[in-house]
Design a protein around this motif. Structure first.
Motif, PDB file in Angstrom:
ATOM      1  N   LEU A  21       0.856  -1.184   0.000  1.00  0.00           N
ATOM      2  CA  LEU A  21       0.000   0.000   0.000  1.00  0.00           C
ATOM      3  C   LEU A  21       0.889   1.230   0.000  1.00  0.00           C
ATOM      4  O   LEU A  21       1.881   1.291   0.740  1.00  0.00           O
ATOM      5  N   GLU A  22       0.555   2.208  -0.872  1.00  0.00           N
ATOM      6  CA  GLU A  22       1.365   3.428  -0.920  1.00  0.00           C
ATOM      7  C   GLU A  22       0.483   4.611  -1.289  1.00  0.00           C
ATOM      8  O   GLU A  22      -0.308   4.540  -2.237  1.00  0.00           O
ATOM      9  N   ALA A  23       0.609   5.690  -0.521  1.00  0.00           N
ATOM     10  CA  ALA A  23      -0.149   6.920  -0.772  1.00  0.00           C
ATOM     11  C   ALA A  23       0.811   8.037  -1.166  1.00  0.00           C
ATOM     12  O   ALA A  23       1.878   8.180  -0.572  1.00  0.00           O
ATOM     13  N   LYS A  24       0.391   8.803  -2.168  1.00  0.00           N
ATOM     14  CA  LYS A  24       1.165   9.969  -2.592  1.00  0.00           C
ATOM     15  C   LYS A  24       0.224  11.156  -2.701  1.00  0.00           C
ATOM     16  O   LYS A  24      -0.721  11.141  -3.500  1.00  0.00           O
ATOM     17  N   GLY A  25       0.453  12.164  -1.870  1.00  0.00           N
ATOM     18  CA  GLY A  25      -0.376  13.375  -1.895  1.00  0.00           C
ATOM     19  C   GLY A  25      -1.846  13.097  -1.586  1.00  0.00           C
ATOM     20  O   GLY A  25      -2.721  13.837  -2.045  1.00  0.00           O
ATOM     21  N   LEU A  26      -2.127  12.067  -0.810  1.00  0.00           N
ATOM     22  CA  LEU A  26      -3.510  11.647  -0.558  1.00  0.00           C
ATOM     23  C   LEU A  26      -4.288  12.755   0.172  1.00  0.00           C
ATOM     24  O   LEU A  26      -3.860  13.264   1.199  1.00  0.00           O
ATOM     25  N   THR A  27      -5.443  13.084  -0.384  1.00  0.00           N
ATOM     26  CA  THR A  27      -6.291  14.153   0.172  1.00  0.00           C
ATOM     27  C   THR A  27      -7.739  13.693   0.210  1.00  0.00           C
ATOM     28  O   THR A  27      -8.216  13.025  -0.712  1.00  0.00           O
ATOM     29  N   LYS A  28      -8.441  14.042   1.306  1.00  0.00           N
ATOM     30  CA  LYS A  28      -9.869  13.742   1.414  1.00  0.00           C
ATOM     31  C   LYS A  28     -10.589  14.938   2.015  1.00  0.00           C
ATOM     32  O   LYS A  28     -10.235  15.418   3.098  1.00  0.00           O
ATOM     33  N   GLU A  29     -11.617  15.392   1.269  1.00  0.00           N
ATOM     34  CA  GLU A  29     -12.402  16.539   1.711  1.00  0.00           C
ATOM     35  C   GLU A  29     -13.884  16.202   1.644  1.00  0.00           C
ATOM     36  O   GLU A  29     -14.319  15.417   0.802  1.00  0.00           O
ATOM     37  N   HIS A  35       1.736  11.412   2.485  1.00  0.00           N
ATOM     38  CA  HIS A  35       2.605  10.430   1.824  1.00  0.00           C
ATOM     39  C   HIS A  35       2.990   9.352   2.846  1.00  0.00           C
ATOM     40  O   HIS A  35       3.533   9.672   3.907  1.00  0.00           O
ATOM     41  N   PHE A  36       2.729   8.096   2.536  1.00  0.00           N
ATOM     42  CA  PHE A  36       3.084   6.999   3.457  1.00  0.00           C
ATOM     43  C   PHE A  36       2.975   5.673   2.720  1.00  0.00           C
ATOM     44  O   PHE A  36       2.519   5.614   1.560  1.00  0.00           O
ATOM     45  N   TYR A  37       3.380   4.592   3.375  1.00  0.00           N
ATOM     46  CA  TYR A  37       3.302   3.259   2.772  1.00  0.00           C
ATOM     47  C   TYR A  37       3.121   2.223   3.874  1.00  0.00           C
ATOM     48  O   TYR A  37       3.327   2.496   5.068  1.00  0.00           O
ATOM     49  N   VAL A  38       2.736   1.012   3.474  1.00  0.00           N
ATOM     50  CA  VAL A  38       2.631  -0.138   4.381  1.00  0.00           C
ATOM     51  C   VAL A  38       3.276  -1.323   3.684  1.00  0.00           C
ATOM     52  O   VAL A  38       3.000  -1.585   2.507  1.00  0.00           O
ATOM     53  N   PRO A  53     -14.473   7.573  -2.424  1.00  0.00           N
ATOM     54  CA  PRO A  53     -13.585   8.154  -3.440  1.00  0.00           C
ATOM     55  C   PRO A  53     -12.478   9.015  -2.826  1.00  0.00           C
ATOM     56  O   PRO A  53     -12.604   9.518  -1.706  1.00  0.00           O
ATOM     57  N   ILE A  54     -11.385   9.158  -3.575  1.00  0.00           N
ATOM     58  CA  ILE A  54     -10.257  10.001  -3.170  1.00  0.00           C
ATOM     59  C   ILE A  54     -10.492  11.402  -3.720  1.00  0.00           C
ATOM     60  O   ILE A  54     -10.866  11.565  -4.889  1.00  0.00           O
ATOM     61  N   SER A  55     -10.260  12.428  -2.898  1.00  0.00           N
ATOM     62  CA  SER A  55     -10.436  13.805  -3.375  1.00  0.00           C
ATOM     63  C   SER A  55      -9.272  14.231  -4.251  1.00  0.00           C
ATOM     64  O   SER A  55      -9.459  14.908  -5.267  1.00  0.00           O
ATOM     65  N   ASN A  56      -8.066  13.820  -3.854  1.00  0.00           N
ATOM     66  CA  ASN A  56      -6.875  14.192  -4.617  1.00  0.00           C
ATOM     67  C   ASN A  56      -5.725  13.262  -4.247  1.00  0.00           C
ATOM     68  O   ASN A  56      -5.759  12.592  -3.228  1.00  0.00           O
ATOM     69  N   GLY A  57      -4.704  13.237  -5.109  1.00  0.00           N
ATOM     70  CA  GLY A  57      -3.573  12.365  -4.863  1.00  0.00           C
ATOM     71  C   GLY A  57      -3.868  10.941  -5.314  1.00  0.00           C
ATOM     72  O   GLY A  57      -4.790  10.691  -6.091  1.00  0.00           O
ATOM     73  N   SER A  58      -3.061   9.992  -4.825  1.00  0.00           N
ATOM     74  CA  SER A  58      -3.240   8.590  -5.235  1.00  0.00           C
ATOM     75  C   SER A  58      -3.096   7.658  -4.043  1.00  0.00           C
ATOM     76  O   SER A  58      -2.395   7.958  -3.072  1.00  0.00           O
ATOM     77  N   LEU A  59      -3.772   6.506  -4.111  1.00  0.00           N
ATOM     78  CA  LEU A  59      -3.673   5.458  -3.083  1.00  0.00           C
ATOM     79  C   LEU A  59      -3.572   4.128  -3.826  1.00  0.00           C
ATOM     80  O   LEU A  59      -4.562   3.569  -4.282  1.00  0.00           O
ATOM     81  N   ASP A  86      -3.194  16.880  12.544  1.00  0.00           N
ATOM     82  CA  ASP A  86      -3.002  18.158  11.838  1.00  0.00           C
ATOM     83  C   ASP A  86      -3.320  18.012  10.355  1.00  0.00           C
ATOM     84  O   ASP A  86      -2.566  18.491   9.482  1.00  0.00           O
ATOM     85  N   GLN A  87      -4.430  17.307  10.062  1.00  0.00           N
ATOM     86  CA  GLN A  87      -4.939  17.127   8.694  1.00  0.00           C
ATOM     87  C   GLN A  87      -3.936  16.422   7.774  1.00  0.00           C
ATOM     88  O   GLN A  87      -3.872  16.686   6.584  1.00  0.00           O
ATOM     89  N   GLN A  88      -3.171  15.516   8.331  1.00  0.00           N
ATOM     90  CA  GLN A  88      -2.260  14.700   7.530  1.00  0.00           C
ATOM     91  C   GLN A  88      -2.169  13.292   8.105  1.00  0.00           C
ATOM     92  O   GLN A  88      -2.306  13.094   9.311  1.00  0.00           O
ATOM     93  N   ILE A  89      -1.965  12.326   7.194  1.00  0.00           N
ATOM     94  CA  ILE A  89      -1.660  10.960   7.640  1.00  0.00           C
ATOM     95  C   ILE A  89      -0.152  10.776   7.487  1.00  0.00           C
ATOM     96  O   ILE A  89       0.391  10.925   6.397  1.00  0.00           O
TER      97      ILE A  89
END
Length: 575
Positions: free
Chosen positions: A315-323, A334-337, A365-371, A502-505
């Motif tokens: 699993l990898e997230a880049k610029g993941l955003t949810k609104e 940005h993170f990974y598992v 759905p994802i608002s922005n970025g990738s998962l 603080d609004q980040q993972i």
């Protein structure tokens, strides 16, 4: 001694032919914080509702002192609809707003109705708890108060309970919470109530000590019984021989002449009397001092197996955003598992933990970025909502297993988890929340998965089941992503964290205990530096005191040293 504010005497309660509570007698004193524990289905909630007067016992009585006792009640629920009615009651606003503010729910008075419709389970729970505290109760009943509560909320509740002047009765399977909040434990076992002093850990230690003592006493008594039974068996053999010899190969006239028959009869009778005497003494001993065979706790067995080979990142997230409209849950994350990691997903209530899980599962759905996630993964998801199961179906119909082997394995797992056969044939709507969680777990256990996503997996599990689940997950070879407010659960299993803050993972390369330690050091970053400076100043002051003692008072050198000494002492005081 504290005043008794509630008394229950000889409470009995049956459901059909099943005896739930038997001869329950207890006192609740002002200032006590009582943990009510036991396996799921043993009658904890039933007893609590009887004490509150919500249901009546079949026999026995409950007496309140005084009669108009002000009671606060948090039910075991996921909605708390009744509790949330009329939150802003006149006279309660100040206390309510103070409590909600400390719980992280800011400016409640400015909330619009739309905000209430999108509350997380934890936010609803916080409002319910704040509403109870705002009523200034003198007796509080809390049924699973930490199930959806974040660590900030748990700490608030512990502080409130420790400062609470009234009494509290708490049903909880959260060991961390019980250890910090209760001073006495009532355990329901085999329909009866047992009392233990202290918190949860002290209760478990004392229960284990009593169990081990009973094992020793039982074994000692069994050895004695075997010894007496062997003596009785030997006497019986002698008695039977004496009876046979009394008339062996002789006619009556010969036996009378020799007196042998009477002799053997007397001997046989003597042996019979010895047998009766030993048997009677044994029965008397057992009637007075019989030690029952220790009852072992039912074994809850989980068996999760991971299929597939171990790989790298799954699993990898880049610029993941949810609104949600103007509300940002998290952004630019940005993170990974990696495969095989055990990761705790943490964040305050409403931070977006369940939303992120739904994004992983593809249902949000994802608002922005990738998962990105590996396409070959087999993922199992245990949601915290157990109300999404078909209420009209039975547990076995819901599992829909075919084949004798699979059905037998499922029934065996249920039995090991403490669910009786009759429960499997009843509609899911009749099962407790803990029993529904077990049904979901069995469905997961029966299939091979690479990844387990567990959203509050221990919420409705009793304490023995929680501990057994932890042991199993420790040896699980697949990837684990767990959301849990059970601190002991996260500390024991997860050596990596995904933290929503603080609004980040962000990914944290350590477990919760080490992370908390690091955060405390950050809160006071200059503490060590201050201690070092203080040590240097102490050394200089000691050195200067030595020098000034050698100088004549009133001289210019003395005045300079005295001024410097005052300056050093002033700096030390400021630090």
């Amino acid at each position: 001694m504290r005043n008794i504010i509630l008394q229950a005497k000889n409470i009995n309660k049956n459901f059909g032919e099943r005896n739930i509570l038997k001869e329950i007698t207890l006192d609740i004193r002002n200032g006590e914080r009582i943990g009510l524990v036991g396996w799921n289905g043993t009658g904890k909630t039933t007893l609590m509702r009887i004490l509150m007067g919500l249901i009546m016992p079949d026999e026995g009585s409950v007496k309140r002192l005084p009669m108009e006792l002000n009671i606060g009640y948090l039910p075991q629920s996921t909605d708390y609809e009744g509790v949330l009615d009329g939150l802003m009651l006149e006279g309660n606003e100040e206390l309510l707003l103070k409590a909600t503010s400390r719980l992280g729910l800011e400016k409640l008075q400015n909330w619009e109705k739309e905000r209430y419709r999108h509350l997380s389970g934890g936010e609803r729970l916080k409002l319910a708890l704040a509403a109870i505290w705002a009523k200034n109760p003198s007796l509080i009943f809390l049924d699973e108060p930490t199930n959806h509560l974040d660590l900030k909320g748990v700490n608030w509740l512990v502080d409130e309970l420790n400062n609470f002047h009234g009494a509290a009765v708490i049903i909880s399977h959260d060991r961390y919470f019980l250890d910090r909040s209760v001073t006495k434990v009532y355990e329901i076992e085999d329909s009866q109530l047992k009392e233990y002093e202290g918190n949860y850990t002290e209760y478990r230690n004392e229960k284990q000590r009593l169990y081990e003592q009973q094992v020793r006493d039982y074994d000692k008594q069994q050895r004695k019984i075997r010894m007496v039974e062997e003596q009785i068996s030997t006497l019986k053999q002698w008695s039977e021989k004496a009876h046979r010899d009394a008339g062996k190969n002789r006619g009556d006239s010969e036996n009378r002449q020799m007196g042998l028959k009477e002799y053997e009869r007397v001997k046989a009778k003597k042996k019979d009397n010895q047998i009766k005497s030993k048997t009677k003494r044994l029965e008397l001993e057992l009637s007075k001092n019989k030690v029952e065979k220790p009852k072992e706790e039912p074994q809850v067995l989980f068996d999760f197996e991971a299929s597939g080979k171990r790989g790298k990142r799954i699993l990898e997230a880049k610029g993941l955003t949810k609104e949600f409209g103007d509300r940002v849950l998290f952004k630019q994350s940005h993170f990974y598992v990696k495969h095989g990691e055990k990761v705790g997903l943490l964040g305050s209530n409403g931070a977006g933990k369940t939303t992120f899980i739904n994004m992983m599962m593809g249902s949000e759905p994802i608002s922005n970025g990738s998962l990105w996630k590996s396409d070959t993964l087999k993922i199992a998801y245990l949601s915290q909502d157990v109300s999404d199961m078909p209420s009209e179906k039975t547990a076995m119909e819901y599992l829909s297993f075919s084949g004798w082997e699979r059905v037998t394995k499922a029934r065996t797992i249920f039995a090991n988890m403490g669910m009786k056969e009759e429960k499997l044939l009843k509609p899911i709507s009749t099962l407790s929340l803990g029993e529904r969680t077990r049904v979901k777990l069995v469905k997961m256990i029966m299939q091979d998965y690479d990844v387990l996503i567990l959203d509050e997996p221990t919420n409705h599990l009793d304490l023995p089941s929680r501990e057994r689940l932890e042991e199993t997950l420790e040896s699980y070879q697949g990837t684990l992503i767990a959301v849990s407010h059970d601190r002991y659960f996260i500390e024991k299993l997860c050596d990596k964290l995904l933290l929503i803050e603080d609004q980040q993972i962000k990914r944290v390369e350590m477990g919760l205990k080490d992370y908390d330690k690091k955060q405390k050091e950050k809160i006071e970053p200059d503490k060590k530096e201050k201690q070092e400076i203080k040590a240097i100043l102490d050394t200089k002051i000691t050195e200067l005191l030595g020098k000034i003692s050698m100088v004549v008072p009133g001289t210019e050198a003395y005045a300079e040293m005295d001024e410097k000494l005052l300056e050093l002492m002033k700096r030390k005081k400021e630090i």
